[in-house]
Scaffold this active site. Structure first.
Site, short mmCIF file in Angstrom:
data_model
loop_
_atom_site.label_atom_id
_atom_site.label_comp_id
_atom_site.label_asym_id
_atom_site.label_seq_id
_atom_site.Cartn_x
_atom_site.Cartn_y
_atom_site.Cartn_z
N ASP A 48 -38.35 -1.70 23.09
CA ASP A 48 -39.25 -2.81 22.77
C ASP A 48 -38.86 -4.05 23.57
O ASP A 48 -37.68 -4.24 23.89
CB ASP A 48 -39.16 -3.15 21.27
N TYR A 76 -27.81 2.69 18.28
CA TYR A 76 -28.29 1.31 18.25
C TYR A 76 -27.41 0.47 17.33
O TYR A 76 -26.86 0.99 16.35
CB TYR A 76 -29.71 1.24 17.68
N ASP A 90 -40.53 -6.87 13.45
CA ASP A 90 -39.49 -7.56 14.22
C ASP A 90 -39.95 -9.00 14.42
O ASP A 90 -40.91 -9.45 13.79
CB ASP A 90 -39.19 -6.84 15.55
N ARG A 184 -37.36 -0.21 13.95
CA ARG A 184 -38.23 -1.16 13.22
C ARG A 184 -38.83 -0.51 11.98
O ARG A 184 -38.96 -1.14 10.94
CB ARG A 184 -39.36 -1.64 14.14
#
Length: 236
Positions: A48, A76, A90, A184
């Site tokens: 993203d 992550y 987000d 997300r």
């Protein structure tokens, strides 16, 4: 290095840039170095715009390995703001709703996270690159259209709580997962599991397979890195 026969390397994608934008810059720099119009290049897994970290790039004949590389597990680190939501889950969008958080404890977070480890069903965010009748979902949403996406099977191997601040309701996690997992969407679902809300305030991909972020090339210094490489310009 021979960019025609194929090279696989990773850059540390900066904040606020699309994966395609990062790839386009690298392609331009390599193409200029080789004195050609356009080198063949692709990436193995979109990040993203508001995420940073490992973006694996493949050139020339190595682009055939993209699918195989996308199947590798990914790691992550992320920060979630509990008690609120945004349309994109987000910081791309403003907070659209707030929720109570007084009942949220570290113990409750640990308990809620258990249901997300393993093979799970996850509905992708509608602000994502998923295709709906040939159109990108985020384009439809930005045009004001309603989008309904179907849940997909994804795998999450590990979720570790790195830090939780009960005063700010900021939660830091480390997540190891398989292909197609949206962090997300994990934030959204964890918020709901806590009878509250959550969205990402930071996301960094620290590893793809064996490629770690500390071994990735700094995007802003890609040209300097390239200038230091020994380059074979033969096409075979």
């Amino acid at each position: 290095m021979n960019f025609y026969t194929g090279e696989i390397f990773a850059i540390d994608k900066p904040y606020g840039m699309t994966s395609f934008g990062a790839l386009a810059h690298v392609r331009y720099v390599i193409s200029r170095k080789l004195g050609i119009k356009r080198i063949k290049i692709g990436h193995a897994g979109t990040l993203d715009p508001l995420a940073t970290g490992v973006l694996v790039l493949c050139t020339g004949k190595a682009t055939k390995q993209i699918e195989q590389l996308q199947a590798h597990d990914k790691e992550y680190t992320c920060t979630l703001q509990l008690g609120a939501t945004t349309a994109s889950y987000d910081k791309e969008h403003e907070v659209n709703q707030t929720f109570p958080t007084e009942h949220i404890t570290r113990e409750r977070i640990d308990e809620a996270l258990k249901q997300f480890v393993g093979d799970i069903q996850q509905t992708p965010p509608t602000f994502s690159a998923c295709k709906v009748d040939g159109e990108r979902s985020y384009n439809l949403r930005r045009a004001g259209e309603e989008v309904v996406l179907k849940p997909k099977s994804v795998r999450i191997d590990e979720i570790e709580v790195m830090d939780f601040d009960p005063t700010t309701m900021l939660l830091q996690l480390r997540v190891v997962c398989g292909k197609g997992t949206y962090i997300r969407a994990l934030a959204r679902d964890l918020g709901r599991a806590l009878d509250s809300g959550a969205y990402l305030t930071a996301l960094r991909r620290t590893r793809v397979g064996a490629i770690k972020v500390e071994n990735s090339i700094n995007f802003d210094h890609f040209k300097e890195w390239l200038d230091q490489q020994e380059i074979d310009e033969k096409h075979q």
